[in-house]
Write a protein that holds these residues in place. Structure first.
Motif, short mmCIF file in Angstrom:
data_model
loop_
_atom_site.label_atom_id
_atom_site.label_comp_id
_atom_site.label_asym_id
_atom_site.label_seq_id
_atom_site.Cartn_x
_atom_site.Cartn_y
_atom_site.Cartn_z
N CYS A 38 -0.97 -8.64 4.84
CA CYS A 38 -1.54 -8.03 3.64
C CYS A 38 -0.46 -7.93 2.56
N LEU A 40 -0.45 -5.28 0.63
CA LEU A 40 -0.26 -3.84 0.46
C LEU A 40 0.18 -3.25 1.79
N ALA A 41 0.58 -2.00 1.78
CA ALA A 41 0.92 -1.30 3.03
C ALA A 41 0.38 0.13 2.92
N CYS A 42 -0.95 0.24 3.08
CA CYS A 42 -1.61 1.54 2.88
C CYS A 42 -1.23 2.53 3.97
N CYS A 45 -3.42 2.44 7.20
CA CYS A 45 -3.79 1.12 7.73
C CYS A 45 -3.29 0.94 9.16
N ILE A 48 -1.56 -3.73 9.99
CA ILE A 48 -0.44 -4.53 9.50
C ILE A 48 0.85 -4.32 10.29
N GLY A 80 -9.33 -7.70 7.12
CA GLY A 80 -8.00 -8.24 7.38
C GLY A 80 -7.11 -7.12 7.85
N GLY A 81 -5.87 -7.22 7.38
CA GLY A 81 -5.21 -8.02 6.39
C GLY A 81 -5.95 -8.21 5.07
N ASN A 108 -8.54 -6.10 -1.24
CA ASN A 108 -7.97 -5.07 -2.11
C ASN A 108 -7.97 -5.53 -3.57
N HIS A 130 -11.89 -2.82 -1.96
CA HIS A 130 -11.27 -1.61 -1.42
C HIS A 130 -10.94 -0.65 -2.58
S1 SF4 Z 1 -5.38 -4.43 5.21
FE1 SF4 Z 1 -6.48 -3.07 3.79
S2 SF4 Z 1 -5.91 -1.00 4.48
FE2 SF4 Z 1 -4.42 -2.44 5.40
S3 SF4 Z 1 -2.67 -2.50 3.98
FE3 SF4 Z 1 -4.07 -4.16 3.41
S4 SF4 Z 1 -5.40 -3.30 1.81
FE4 SF4 Z 1 -4.42 -1.60 2.87
#
Ligand code: SF4
Ligand code: SF4
Length: 372
Positions: A38, A40-42, A45, A48, A80-81, A108, A130
């Motif tokens: 991904c 991002l690193a929510c 989550c 990831i 995903g991801g 996202n 998202h």
């Molecule tokens: S997979 Fe979704 S929840 Fe996970 S880090 Fe990426 S955007 Fe965020």
């Protein structure tokens, strides 16, 4: 706008076929995870936290379409991801649409505007964006400023080109019901079909552990949000069944039906669901259905499930209930869920308490997933 009639009709026809065949367990939505990587690193989550060699893996177009054919579900959700990182995603989507399956591409949206040209608007394709709340809340949840604005810009661009769009909203601890209600009001102004909402599942390997809601707190939060909604002028649309919403509001004692949302990813067919990742994998969809000990999973049956109210576990249950009690579903659809009084009782806890070596907090917030 709600789910188009053609989609409702095809899903209803598929369910009827399954009933006529006498199938007790059948899939409704294939969760096709084409990669775990991904951009991002929510905070919440659970997808990831894999080593790089796993994050670099991709499900091929051939394997993705084989999974779609094996499974046969009328809807394919691609989470995903971040699916838009997958270079062959347009071919995967095209192949699924050619099979007349409804695709929900969950993203996202950071890459969406630059990749929109690779897709063609279709009644079979929905971008599920998202968005975990208003600007401040969303950017905090995904741990990056500016993400909300980019997602909203991508939603507007996709709608302007005629794509179907929904918003995918996960709720965490500390939500303010009025803020969530304001966000739903705002989301409706974007021309999306609806919001899909769910309390976050407490992934053990999520970057932060204090963000998850317990079951009781989730239900109380949803009741407060829906109460706030009753005072609003705008009518909210949800991309979920009315009885699933009733379940979120604490009015249904549902058991999980994970086979309704089977998961295929870079490891194969994941047992038993999209959320649990340390229960093993099957080599085919048939193997998944036959070799999974389904009775081991669900609230009260397994400590890893006790905090779960996710749609991948309970939407299928709500759909079954809708078929069995259409008038109950119609009543909730017309008048909304009951928001006061006793909640439906929780199912009895049949397991022995906690999973080996893992402490479960008093309110059972602790989710236990991922291999160590
Ligand atoms: S997979 Fe979704 S929840 Fe996970 S880090 Fe990426 S955007 Fe965020
Ligand atoms: S209750 Fe949740 S975690 Fe457990 S099997 Fe069902 S969907 Fe998976």
């Amino acid at each position: 706008m709600t789910i188009p009639l053609v989609q409702t009709y095809r899903i209803a026809r598929y369910i009827l076929e399954q009933k006529l065949k006498g199938n007790k367990r059948y899939p409704l939505v294939l969760m096709l995870e084409p990669l775990f990587q991904c951009n991002l690193a929510c905070s919440g989550c659970g997808k990831i936290d894999y080593p790089d060699e796993i994050l670099r893996k991709r499900v091929s177009v051939e394997d993705a379409l084989k999974a779609v054919d094996e499974c046969g579900a009328p809807v394919v959700s691609i989470p995903g991801g971040e699916p838009l990182i997958h270079k062959e995603m347009p071919q995967i989507v095209e192949g699924i649409i050619a099979r007349k399956k409804f695709v929900y591409l969950c993203t996202n949206a950071l890459l969406l505007e630059q990749k929109l040209d690779q897709y063609t608007p279709s009644p079979y394709l929905t971008f599920s964006i998202h968005l975990d709340g208003n600007r401040e809340r969303h950017d905090k949840a995904v741990d990056r400023e500016g993400t909300f604005d980019r997602a909203v810009s991508a939603i507007k661009a996709a709608r302007a080109r005629g794509f179907r769009v929904t918003a995918n909203c996960t709720l965490y601890a500390g939500e303010d019901p009025e803020d969530v209600a304001n966000f739903f009001d705002y989301a409706m102004t974007l021309g999306i079909e609806g919001v899909m909402m769910s309390p976050g599942y407490s992934y053990q390997h999520a970057p932060k552990q204090d963000v998850f809601l317990g079951r009781r707190k989730s239900k109380e939060l949803f009741r407060e949000i829906f109460k706030a909604g009753k005072k609003r002028k705008s009518k909210w649309h949800f991309n979920q069944s009315s009885l699933f919403i009733d379940f979120l509001a604490g009015n249904q004692s549902y058991q999980c039906t994970p086979w309704a949302n089977p998961t295929y990813n870079v490891f194969g067919w994941q047992k038993p669901c999209y959320l649990l990742v340390d229960e093993g994998y099957a080599t085919s969809f048939k193997d998944l259905m036959e070799s999974t000990d389904w009775e081991k999973y669900g609230v009260g049956r397994n400590p890893k499930c006790d905090n779960c109210m996710a749609h991948c576990g309970y939407e299928g249950t709500a759909v079954e209930h809708t078929i069995a009690s259409p008038l109950t579903a119609l009543n909730v659809f017309l008048f909304g869920p009951r928001l006061d009084g006793e909640m439906a009782p929780e199912l009895p806890v049949l397991h022995g308490g906690q999973a080996p070596g893992v402490a479960i907090p008093v309110d059972r917030i602790g989710g236990l997933t991922r291999r160590d």
